[in-house]
Scaffold this active site. Sequence first.
Site, PDB file in Angstrom:
ATOM      1  N   GLY A  61       0.816  -1.212   0.000  1.00  0.00           N
ATOM      2  CA  GLY A  61       0.000   0.000   0.000  1.00  0.00           C
ATOM      3  C   GLY A  61       0.853   1.266   0.000  1.00  0.00           C
ATOM      4  O   GLY A  61       2.080   1.207  -0.130  1.00  0.00           O
ATOM      5  N   THR A  86      -6.228  -3.155  -1.721  1.00  0.00           N
ATOM      6  CA  THR A  86      -6.116  -1.742  -2.154  1.00  0.00           C
ATOM      7  C   THR A  86      -4.689  -1.396  -2.587  1.00  0.00           C
ATOM      8  O   THR A  86      -4.472  -0.369  -3.213  1.00  0.00           O
ATOM      9  CB  THR A  86      -6.530  -0.768  -1.021  1.00  0.00           C
ATOM     10  OG1 THR A  86      -5.772  -1.091   0.157  1.00  0.00           O
ATOM     11  CG2 THR A  86      -8.002  -0.864  -0.709  1.00  0.00           C
ATOM     12  N   LYS A 100     -10.440  -0.238  14.460  1.00  0.00           N
ATOM     13  CA  LYS A 100      -9.122   0.228  14.908  1.00  0.00           C
ATOM     14  C   LYS A 100      -9.087   0.432  16.424  1.00  0.00           C
ATOM     15  O   LYS A 100      -8.062   0.227  17.064  1.00  0.00           O
ATOM     16  CB  LYS A 100      -8.760   1.540  14.204  1.00  0.00           C
ATOM     17  CG  LYS A 100      -8.510   1.391  12.697  1.00  0.00           C
ATOM     18  CD  LYS A 100      -7.096   0.905  12.421  1.00  0.00           C
ATOM     19  CE  LYS A 100      -6.783   0.954  10.940  1.00  0.00           C
ATOM     20  NZ  LYS A 100      -5.448   0.418  10.637  1.00  0.00           N
ATOM     21  N   ASP A 102      -3.957 -13.154   3.292  1.00  0.00           N
ATOM     22  CA  ASP A 102      -4.938 -12.311   3.970  1.00  0.00           C
ATOM     23  C   ASP A 102      -4.663 -12.384   5.478  1.00  0.00           C
ATOM     24  O   ASP A 102      -4.635 -13.497   6.026  1.00  0.00           O
ATOM     25  CB  ASP A 102      -6.346 -12.840   3.647  1.00  0.00           C
ATOM     26  CG  ASP A 102      -7.412 -11.836   4.050  1.00  0.00           C
ATOM     27  OD1 ASP A 102      -7.335 -11.316   5.181  1.00  0.00           O
ATOM     28  OD2 ASP A 102      -8.309 -11.564   3.242  1.00  0.00           O
ATOM     29  N   TYR A 108     -14.442   0.923  10.417  1.00  0.00           N
ATOM     30  CA  TYR A 108     -13.012   1.270  10.452  1.00  0.00           C
ATOM     31  C   TYR A 108     -12.635   1.821  11.830  1.00  0.00           C
ATOM     32  O   TYR A 108     -11.712   1.331  12.478  1.00  0.00           O
ATOM     33  CB  TYR A 108     -12.735   2.295   9.361  1.00  0.00           C
ATOM     34  CG  TYR A 108     -11.296   2.736   9.206  1.00  0.00           C
ATOM     35  CD1 TYR A 108     -10.345   1.896   8.623  1.00  0.00           C
ATOM     36  CD2 TYR A 108     -10.888   4.015   9.616  1.00  0.00           C
ATOM     37  CE1 TYR A 108      -9.024   2.316   8.451  1.00  0.00           C
ATOM     38  CE2 TYR A 108      -9.580   4.432   9.444  1.00  0.00           C
ATOM     39  CZ  TYR A 108      -8.649   3.584   8.859  1.00  0.00           C
ATOM     40  OH  TYR A 108      -7.341   4.005   8.698  1.00  0.00           O
ATOM     41  N   ASN A 134      -2.734  -8.813   0.592  1.00  0.00           N
ATOM     42  CA  ASN A 134      -3.707  -9.531  -0.249  1.00  0.00           C
ATOM     43  C   ASN A 134      -4.074  -8.694  -1.490  1.00  0.00           C
ATOM     44  O   ASN A 134      -4.974  -9.054  -2.233  1.00  0.00           O
ATOM     45  CB  ASN A 134      -4.969  -9.903   0.552  1.00  0.00           C
ATOM     46  CG  ASN A 134      -5.816  -8.684   0.892  1.00  0.00           C
ATOM     47  OD1 ASN A 134      -5.378  -7.545   0.739  1.00  0.00           O
ATOM     48  ND2 ASN A 134      -7.034  -8.921   1.360  1.00  0.00           N
TER      49      ASN A 134
HETATM   50  P1  NAD Z   1      -3.417   1.483   1.575  1.00  0.00           P
HETATM   51  O1  NAD Z   1      -4.841   1.129   1.274  1.00  0.00           O
HETATM   52  O2  NAD Z   1      -2.627   2.170   0.537  1.00  0.00           O
HETATM   53  O3  NAD Z   1      -2.618   0.191   2.059  1.00  0.00           O
HETATM   54  C1  NAD Z   1      -3.191  -0.818   2.829  1.00  0.00           C
HETATM   55  C2  NAD Z   1      -2.607  -2.148   2.376  1.00  0.00           C
HETATM   56  O4  NAD Z   1      -3.191  -3.219   3.133  1.00  0.00           O
HETATM   57  C3  NAD Z   1      -2.912  -2.458   0.902  1.00  0.00           C
HETATM   58  O5  NAD Z   1      -1.743  -2.865   0.227  1.00  0.00           O
HETATM   59  C4  NAD Z   1      -3.945  -3.564   0.974  1.00  0.00           C
HETATM   60  O6  NAD Z   1      -3.944  -4.407  -0.180  1.00  0.00           O
HETATM   61  C5  NAD Z   1      -3.538  -4.277   2.258  1.00  0.00           C
HETATM   62  N1  NAD Z   1      -4.625  -5.049   2.858  1.00  0.00           N
HETATM   63  C6  NAD Z   1      -5.910  -4.663   3.073  1.00  0.00           C
HETATM   64  N2  NAD Z   1      -6.606  -5.652   3.637  1.00  0.00           N
HETATM   65  C7  NAD Z   1      -5.741  -6.697   3.794  1.00  0.00           C
HETATM   66  C8  NAD Z   1      -5.883  -8.010   4.304  1.00  0.00           C
HETATM   67  N3  NAD Z   1      -7.053  -8.468   4.780  1.00  0.00           N
HETATM   68  N4  NAD Z   1      -4.787  -8.827   4.308  1.00  0.00           N
HETATM   69  C9  NAD Z   1      -3.593  -8.402   3.824  1.00  0.00           C
HETATM   70  N5  NAD Z   1      -3.415  -7.155   3.310  1.00  0.00           N
HETATM   71  C10 NAD Z   1      -4.483  -6.318   3.298  1.00  0.00           C
HETATM   72  O7  NAD Z   1      -3.441   2.366   2.910  1.00  0.00           O
HETATM   73  P2  NAD Z   1      -2.272   3.210   3.593  1.00  0.00           P
HETATM   74  O8  NAD Z   1      -2.614   4.632   3.465  1.00  0.00           O
HETATM   75  O9  NAD Z   1      -0.946   2.730   3.141  1.00  0.00           O
HETATM   76  O10 NAD Z   1      -2.520   2.797   5.115  1.00  0.00           O
HETATM   77  C11 NAD Z   1      -1.718   1.825   5.760  1.00  0.00           C
HETATM   78  C12 NAD Z   1      -2.175   1.671   7.190  1.00  0.00           C
HETATM   79  O11 NAD Z   1      -2.083   2.926   7.865  1.00  0.00           O
HETATM   80  C13 NAD Z   1      -3.628   1.203   7.336  1.00  0.00           C
HETATM   81  O12 NAD Z   1      -3.714   0.320   8.425  1.00  0.00           O
HETATM   82  C14 NAD Z   1      -4.375   2.486   7.644  1.00  0.00           C
HETATM   83  O13 NAD Z   1      -5.528   2.242   8.395  1.00  0.00           O
HETATM   84  C15 NAD Z   1      -3.336   3.269   8.424  1.00  0.00           C
HETATM   85  N6  NAD Z   1      -3.588   4.712   8.320  1.00  0.00           N
HETATM   86  C16 NAD Z   1      -3.371   5.384   7.147  1.00  0.00           C
HETATM   87  C17 NAD Z   1      -3.653   6.743   7.077  1.00  0.00           C
HETATM   88  C18 NAD Z   1      -3.447   7.545   5.811  1.00  0.00           C
HETATM   89  O14 NAD Z   1      -3.859   8.700   5.767  1.00  0.00           O
HETATM   90  N7  NAD Z   1      -2.791   7.044   4.792  1.00  0.00           N
HETATM   91  C19 NAD Z   1      -4.150   7.416   8.203  1.00  0.00           C
HETATM   92  C20 NAD Z   1      -4.373   6.690   9.366  1.00  0.00           C
HETATM   93  C21 NAD Z   1      -4.070   5.336   9.423  1.00  0.00           C
END
Ligand code: NAD
Length: 308
Positions: A11, A36, A148, A57, A144, A33
């Site tokens: 991600g 996203t 969390k 997953d 969500y 997985n």
């Molecule tokens: P993103 O969607 O770009 O990345 C999330 C990754 O998790 C993706 O690669 C997705 O394929 C993977 N994923 C989702 N469900 C899964 C599962 N069941 N098994 C294995 N992989 C799975 O999001 P991001 O912005 O990189 O966020 C990363 C983390 O940071 C997340 O936990 C998110 O909640 C947290 N976060 C992000 C932000 C932000 O603004 N970017 C803010 C607060 C918290």
Amino acid sequence: MKKILVTGGAGLIGSHLCEKLLNLGNEVICLDNFFTGEKQNILHLLENPYFEVIRHDVEKPITLEVDEIYNLASPASPIHYQKDPVKTIRTNVLGAINMLDLAKKTNSKILQASTSEIYGDPEIHPQKEEYNGNVNPIGPRACYDEGKRCVETLFFDYHREYKVNIKVVRIFNTYGPKMVPNDGRVVSNFIVQALKDENITIYGDGSQTRSFCYVDDLVDGLIKMMESNEIGPINLGNPQEISILDLAKLIIRLTNSKSKIVFKKLPKDDPKKRKPDITKAKEKLKWRPKVDIETGLIKTINYFRSKA
Ligand code: NAD
Ligand code: UDP
């Protein structure tokens, strides 16, 4: 050489984190997985012999030998996490249990990517870690937010009950290159619209605020947290607050776009204000963000231009 597991490693944040950890001389396992995240984000790392990818997953248990775990697996964009709310809860809660069990078994450190959504639609401003939040438990964002929140509970209970070495960070809005164009988050939406001279879609009147952190700064904060003796929770974000209307105007200016601003319905429970109090991160981690919003947006715009 440490062996580090990054769940959600394909991600936005995870792919930058994998790259940084490899550059620091670690062995990195990216578990994803691809719900996203995109393979494209980690393609350039595949030739590194110390980098491995596992399609898995987090809902399902896994056995691996690791020294550190960064648990990032979860959709982060409201349109994605609301598409299948039950799956979002399962990913967060079952994913955390599986990763905490792995940390317990291997005696590894584990960091949880928690979120500013813990604070819901906050009644105090800026948000401090001591604030318990204002989350609607039955609203569309609850899968969500409450997912969390439950994960934070699990982390602290595994720590108290089994002495697992935990670290919890609350991440505020983070953006940067490798955001997916149709991800639905505001920065990617506005940049994609501006580069195509399409209407910029503001939800509500645009007076709601957010505080945007550039991804490189955030990744530095995650690594500092992992290396510290802190368990958290600690806010990580950039306190430079901006209204969504001003963000739209800034992106139009930086892209030299002919886009017009249009106003659409504000989604239910959309937080009105958000800004981190990062006193703790400054004091305990000696961390502070370095990239201002304009510099970070220019880098992100250049990334989207190069992909177009
Ligand atoms: P993103 O969607 O770009 O990345 C999330 C990754 O998790 C993706 O690669 C997705 O394929 C993977 N994923 C989702 N469900 C899964 C599962 N069941 N098994 C294995 N992989 C799975 O999001 P991001 O912005 O990189 O966020 C990363 C983390 O940071 C997340 O936990 C998110 O909640 C947290 N976060 C992000 C932000 C932000 O603004 N970017 C803010 C607060 C918290
Ligand atoms: N937003 C918007 N237009 C868009 C996408 C989002 O006005 O095309 C608004 C959204 O309503 C929210 C803010 O921008 O007030 C940040 O939205 P995002 O989905 O990026 O993150 P979050 O709401 O989780 O902070």
